[in-house]
Design a protein around this motif. Structure first.
Motif, short mmCIF file in Angstrom:
data_model
loop_
_atom_site.label_atom_id
_atom_site.label_comp_id
_atom_site.label_asym_id
_atom_site.label_seq_id
_atom_site.Cartn_x
_atom_site.Cartn_y
_atom_site.Cartn_z
N THR A 30 61.45 38.36 40.35
CA THR A 30 61.22 37.33 41.37
C THR A 30 60.37 37.86 42.52
N LEU A 31 60.60 39.10 42.90
CA LEU A 31 59.79 39.69 43.97
C LEU A 31 58.39 40.04 43.48
N SER A 32 58.28 40.41 42.22
CA SER A 32 56.98 40.78 41.67
C SER A 32 56.00 39.61 41.70
N ALA A 33 56.51 38.40 41.50
CA ALA A 33 55.64 37.22 41.49
C ALA A 33 55.02 36.96 42.86
N ALA A 34 55.74 37.33 43.93
CA ALA A 34 55.26 37.06 45.29
C ALA A 34 54.77 38.33 45.98
N ARG A 35 54.51 39.39 45.22
CA ARG A 35 54.05 40.65 45.81
C ARG A 35 52.73 40.44 46.55
N PRO A 36 52.66 40.85 47.81
CA PRO A 36 51.39 40.76 48.52
C PRO A 36 50.33 41.62 47.83
N ALA A 37 49.10 41.19 47.91
CA ALA A 37 47.99 41.92 47.30
C ALA A 37 47.54 43.01 48.27
N PHE A 38 48.32 44.09 48.34
CA PHE A 38 48.03 45.17 49.29
C PHE A 38 46.62 45.74 49.10
N TYR A 39 46.24 45.94 47.86
CA TYR A 39 44.92 46.51 47.58
C TYR A 39 43.81 45.56 48.04
N THR A 40 43.97 44.30 47.74
CA THR A 40 42.97 43.31 48.16
C THR A 40 42.93 43.19 49.68
N MET A 41 44.10 43.22 50.32
CA MET A 41 44.12 43.16 51.79
C MET A 41 43.41 44.37 52.39
N THR A 42 43.60 45.54 51.79
CA THR A 42 42.96 46.74 52.30
C THR A 42 41.44 46.66 52.11
N VAL A 43 41.01 46.18 50.97
CA VAL A 43 39.56 46.01 50.73
C VAL A 43 38.97 45.03 51.73
N MET A 44 39.66 43.92 51.98
CA MET A 44 39.15 42.92 52.93
C MET A 44 39.16 43.47 54.36
N PHE A 45 40.16 44.27 54.70
CA PHE A 45 40.21 44.87 56.03
C PHE A 45 38.99 45.77 56.24
N TRP A 46 38.73 46.66 55.29
CA TRP A 46 37.60 47.58 55.47
C TRP A 46 36.26 46.86 55.37
N THR A 47 36.21 45.77 54.62
CA THR A 47 34.99 44.97 54.58
C THR A 47 34.74 44.33 55.95
N ALA A 48 35.78 43.87 56.58
CA ALA A 48 35.63 43.25 57.91
C ALA A 48 35.33 44.30 58.98
N MET A 49 35.91 45.48 58.86
CA MET A 49 35.73 46.52 59.88
C MET A 49 34.43 47.30 59.75
N GLN A 50 34.03 47.57 58.53
CA GLN A 50 32.86 48.41 58.29
C GLN A 50 31.91 47.73 57.29
N PRO A 51 31.34 46.58 57.63
CA PRO A 51 30.55 45.84 56.64
C PRO A 51 29.28 46.55 56.18
N LEU A 52 28.74 47.43 57.00
CA LEU A 52 27.53 48.13 56.59
C LEU A 52 27.84 49.28 55.62
N ARG A 53 29.03 49.82 55.72
CA ARG A 53 29.43 50.92 54.84
C ARG A 53 30.30 50.46 53.68
N PHE A 54 30.97 49.34 53.86
CA PHE A 54 31.94 48.88 52.87
C PHE A 54 31.81 47.37 52.74
N GLY A 55 30.83 46.94 51.96
CA GLY A 55 30.56 45.51 51.83
C GLY A 55 30.97 44.98 50.47
N PRO A 56 30.35 43.88 50.06
CA PRO A 56 30.70 43.26 48.77
C PRO A 56 30.48 44.16 47.56
N VAL A 57 29.48 45.03 47.61
CA VAL A 57 29.25 45.93 46.46
C VAL A 57 30.39 46.94 46.35
#
Length: 161
Positions: A30-57
């Motif tokens: 039951t908890l596994s189904a609602a697990r936050p996407a920690f990896y995706t959140m981390t990727v989006m955080f660094w994309t927002a913070m460092q877009p020139l170094r860590f962008g969509p590519v």
């Protein structure tokens, strides 16, 4: 805020590694189904913070390990992360103009877009797409975003400061 300061690539990789471990930790069903996407959140955080170094590519490259670990079609998560990262890069000025609690409302569509791309690719490849709970990680990620972003920002400030 560390958005305009350079952080080491080693810190970014370390944060991604920790979030990947959190993503792979086993949880009850039951908890596994609602697990936050920690990896995706981390990727989006660094994309927002460092877009020139860590962008969509870079976000696309970060999706490849998830594809390998989950055994999903090649670049399914990479494509989803790249599209979500593009949206984050385009809206990063708006994102950082709000407090962390309100950023969760702006990040919810990003996480839903990420899950929709996965949903669409799964449907196109003939995988099961009738599970309503597949959208729960987007909701739990948006709820957890303020805490996760605060934690990552403090870690980055410690490294920069």
């Amino acid at each position: 805020m560390i958005a305009n300061q350079r952080v080491s690539i080693l810190l970014i990789v370390a944060c991604l590694a920790v979030s990947l471990v959190l993503t792979l930790l086993p949880l009850p069903g039951t908890l596994s189904a609602a697990r936050p996407a920690f990896y995706t959140m981390t990727v989006m955080f660094w994309t927002a913070m460092q877009p020139l170094r860590f962008g969509p590519v870079a976000a696309w490259c970060c999706g490849i390990p998830i594809d390998v670990l989950y055994g999903t079609p090649f670049s399914e998560h990479g494509l989803a992360m790249a599209i979500a990262a593009y949206v984050v890069v385009k809206g990063r000025e708006l994102l950082w103009s709000f407090p962390l609690a309100q950023q969760a409302l702006l990040m919810l569509p990003v996480f839903l877009l990420y899950e929709f791309v996965l949903f669409w690719i799964d449907g196109a490849t003939g995988l099961d797409v009738n599970q309503w709970w597949r959208w729960l990680p987007a909701l739990s990620s948006a709820v957890l975003w303020p805490v996760w972003a605060f934690l990552l920002e403090r870690i980055a400030e410690f490294e920069v400061g």
